[in-house]
Scaffold this active site. Sequence first.
Site, PDB file in Angstrom:
ATOM      1  N   LYS A  11       7.683 -15.154  -1.646  1.00 58.36           N
ATOM      2  CA  LYS A  11       7.699 -15.285  -0.186  1.00 58.36           C
ATOM      3  C   LYS A  11       8.617 -16.426   0.261  1.00 58.36           C
ATOM      4  CE  LYS A  11       3.082 -13.278   0.475  1.00 58.36           C
ATOM      5  NZ  LYS A  11       1.737 -13.453   1.095  1.00 58.36           N
ATOM      6  N   TYR A  51       3.388  -4.943   6.314  1.00 61.41           N
ATOM      7  CA  TYR A  51       2.000  -5.435   6.394  1.00 61.41           C
ATOM      8  C   TYR A  51       1.211  -4.684   7.477  1.00 61.41           C
ATOM      9  CZ  TYR A  51       2.393  -9.414   3.144  1.00 61.41           C
ATOM     10  OH  TYR A  51       2.527 -10.224   2.030  1.00 61.41           O
ATOM     11  N   PHE A  59      -4.436 -12.977  12.066  1.00 62.01           N
ATOM     12  CA  PHE A  59      -3.300 -13.707  11.493  1.00 62.01           C
ATOM     13  C   PHE A  59      -2.018 -12.877  11.446  1.00 62.01           C
ATOM     14  CE2 PHE A  59      -5.765 -11.958   7.859  1.00 62.01           C
ATOM     15  CZ  PHE A  59      -4.793 -11.174   7.237  1.00 62.01           C
ATOM     16  N   ARG A  87      -2.031  -8.914 -10.093  1.00 62.14           N
ATOM     17  CA  ARG A  87      -3.007  -9.492  -9.145  1.00 62.14           C
ATOM     18  C   ARG A  87      -3.762 -10.645  -9.806  1.00 62.14           C
ATOM     19  NH1 ARG A  87      -2.535  -8.531  -3.709  1.00 62.14           N
ATOM     20  NH2 ARG A  87      -4.561  -9.537  -3.671  1.00 62.14           N
ATOM     21  N   THR A  93      -5.931 -15.131  -2.700  1.00 61.55           N
ATOM     22  CA  THR A  93      -5.098 -15.286  -1.504  1.00 61.55           C
ATOM     23  C   THR A  93      -5.066 -16.743  -1.037  1.00 61.55           C
ATOM     24  OG1 THR A  93      -5.870 -13.085  -0.864  1.00 61.55           O
ATOM     25  CG2 THR A  93      -4.748 -14.371   0.823  1.00 61.55           C
ATOM     26  N   ARG A 104      -0.355 -18.833  -7.430  1.00 58.89           N
ATOM     27  CA  ARG A 104      -0.726 -19.436  -6.144  1.00 58.89           C
ATOM     28  C   ARG A 104      -1.349 -20.820  -6.326  1.00 58.89           C
ATOM     29  NH1 ARG A 104      -2.690 -13.755  -3.387  1.00 58.89           N
ATOM     30  NH2 ARG A 104      -0.767 -13.346  -2.202  1.00 58.89           N
ATOM     31  N   ASN A 114       1.500 -18.581   0.877  1.00 60.33           N
ATOM     32  CA  ASN A 114       0.904 -18.529  -0.468  1.00 60.33           C
ATOM     33  C   ASN A 114       1.840 -17.978  -1.544  1.00 60.33           C
ATOM     34  OD1 ASN A 114       0.802 -15.907   0.335  1.00 60.33           O
ATOM     35  ND2 ASN A 114      -1.407 -15.651   0.122  1.00 60.33           N
ATOM     36  N   HIS A 117       3.586 -12.276  -2.981  1.00 65.33           N
ATOM     37  CA  HIS A 117       2.841 -11.044  -2.674  1.00 65.33           C
ATOM     38  C   HIS A 117       2.818 -10.176  -3.916  1.00 65.33           C
ATOM     39  CE1 HIS A 117       1.828  -7.094  -1.033  1.00 65.33           C
ATOM     40  NE2 HIS A 117       2.862  -6.636  -1.714  1.00 65.33           N
ATOM     41  N   GLU A 128       5.415   0.505  -1.850  1.00 63.49           N
ATOM     42  CA  GLU A 128       6.145  -0.744  -1.633  1.00 63.49           C
ATOM     43  C   GLU A 128       7.439  -0.791  -2.459  1.00 63.49           C
ATOM     44  OE1 GLU A 128       3.395  -3.976  -2.212  1.00 63.49           O
ATOM     45  OE2 GLU A 128       2.006  -3.183  -0.710  1.00 63.49           O
TER      46      GLU A 128
HETATM   47  P1  ATP Z   1      -0.466 -10.150  -0.311  1.00 62.21           P
HETATM   48  O1  ATP Z   1      -0.765  -8.818   0.362  1.00 62.21           O
HETATM   49  O2  ATP Z   1       0.609 -10.949   0.400  1.00 62.21           O
HETATM   50  O3  ATP Z   1      -0.228  -9.982  -1.776  1.00 62.21           O
HETATM   51  P2  ATP Z   1      -3.276 -10.660  -0.538  1.00 62.21           P
HETATM   52  O4  ATP Z   1      -3.353  -9.217  -0.931  1.00 62.21           O
HETATM   53  O5  ATP Z   1      -3.804 -11.674  -1.498  1.00 62.21           O
HETATM   54  O6  ATP Z   1      -1.780 -11.065  -0.204  1.00 62.21           O
HETATM   55  P3  ATP Z   1      -4.066  -9.923   2.122  1.00 62.21           P
HETATM   56  O7  ATP Z   1      -5.475  -9.917   2.576  1.00 62.21           O
HETATM   57  O8  ATP Z   1      -3.387  -8.628   1.848  1.00 62.21           O
HETATM   58  O9  ATP Z   1      -3.982 -10.904   0.856  1.00 62.21           O
HETATM   59  O10 ATP Z   1      -3.236 -10.736   3.203  1.00 62.21           O
HETATM   60  C1  ATP Z   1      -1.830 -10.593   3.301  1.00 62.21           C
HETATM   61  C2  ATP Z   1      -1.235 -11.948   3.581  1.00 62.21           C
HETATM   62  O11 ATP Z   1      -1.619 -12.375   4.891  1.00 62.21           O
HETATM   63  C3  ATP Z   1      -1.716 -13.094   2.676  1.00 62.21           C
HETATM   64  O12 ATP Z   1      -1.072 -13.149   1.430  1.00 62.21           O
HETATM   65  C4  ATP Z   1      -1.394 -14.288   3.524  1.00 62.21           C
HETATM   66  O13 ATP Z   1       0.008 -14.614   3.497  1.00 62.21           O
HETATM   67  C5  ATP Z   1      -1.776 -13.782   4.913  1.00 62.21           C
HETATM   68  N1  ATP Z   1      -3.184 -14.076   5.210  1.00 62.21           N
HETATM   69  C6  ATP Z   1      -4.284 -13.455   4.691  1.00 62.21           C
HETATM   70  N2  ATP Z   1      -5.426 -13.972   5.176  1.00 62.21           N
HETATM   71  C7  ATP Z   1      -5.045 -14.953   6.030  1.00 62.21           C
HETATM   72  C8  ATP Z   1      -5.737 -15.878   6.859  1.00 62.21           C
HETATM   73  N3  ATP Z   1      -7.073 -15.887   6.919  1.00 62.21           N
HETATM   74  N4  ATP Z   1      -5.016 -16.749   7.607  1.00 62.21           N
HETATM   75  C9  ATP Z   1      -3.656 -16.737   7.575  1.00 62.21           C
HETATM   76  N5  ATP Z   1      -2.931 -15.893   6.814  1.00 62.21           N
HETATM   77  C10 ATP Z   1      -3.599 -15.013   6.048  1.00 62.21           C
HETATM   78 MG    MG Z   2      -2.470  -7.692   0.222  1.00 58.57          MG
END
Ligand code: ATP
Ligand code: MG
Length: 139
Positions: A11, A51, A59, A87, A93, A104, A114, A117, A128
């Site tokens: 990212k 997304y 968010f 993962r 996350t 992370r 973070n 992705h 994707e």
């Molecule tokens: P990614 O999809 O980026 O791999 P993830 O699957 O671990 O991450 P998701 O729940 O899909 O988490 O959230 C997508 C992204 O949105 C997170 O990686 C983070 O950048 C952002 N995000 C998620 N939760 C929050 C939150 N509570 N506040 C701010 N940003 C968030």
């Molecule tokens: Mg995700």
Amino acid sequence: MSDELTLAIIKPDAFGAGHAGDIISHLEEEGFELRAARVAELSREQAEAFYAVHREKPFFSSLVQFMTSGPCLPMALERENAVSHLRDVIGATDPEEADPGTVRAEYAQSVERNAIHAADSPDNAERELAFFFPRTELV
Ligand code: ATP
Ligand code: MG
């Protein structure tokens, strides 16, 4: 089990801080092979589409702003059980909850910024991968 492809993105926070090389090394040490990679600057429309599953989340607009804030590095990665193993390797996350030694835990700054992705299911990995890489670019 045969090898599988998954999609990761370094990212804008981690890419901008110069951590791409270290993160790729970390993934290679975990047995992932790089099959495609390119530096990308996502448009707002691309980030929103990527997304889209989070469109209703509080968010969402901040996430889109972050993902369009600078270059990022989408990658196609191959390994046995690539989707689930990646993962595990990236960690939770929220970096405060990420296990020590995960990407992370080492590089994320916050739950939003973070570092990386990873696709969360084989179906999403396929979608994707197609989002960033035409089949002909995967070697
Ligand atoms: P990614 O999809 O980026 O791999 P993830 O699957 O671990 O991450 P998701 O729940 O899909 O988490 O959230 C997508 C992204 O949105 C997170 O990686 C983070 O950048 C952002 N995000 C998620 N939760 C929050 C939150 N509570 N506040 C701010 N940003 C968030
Ligand atoms: Mg995700």
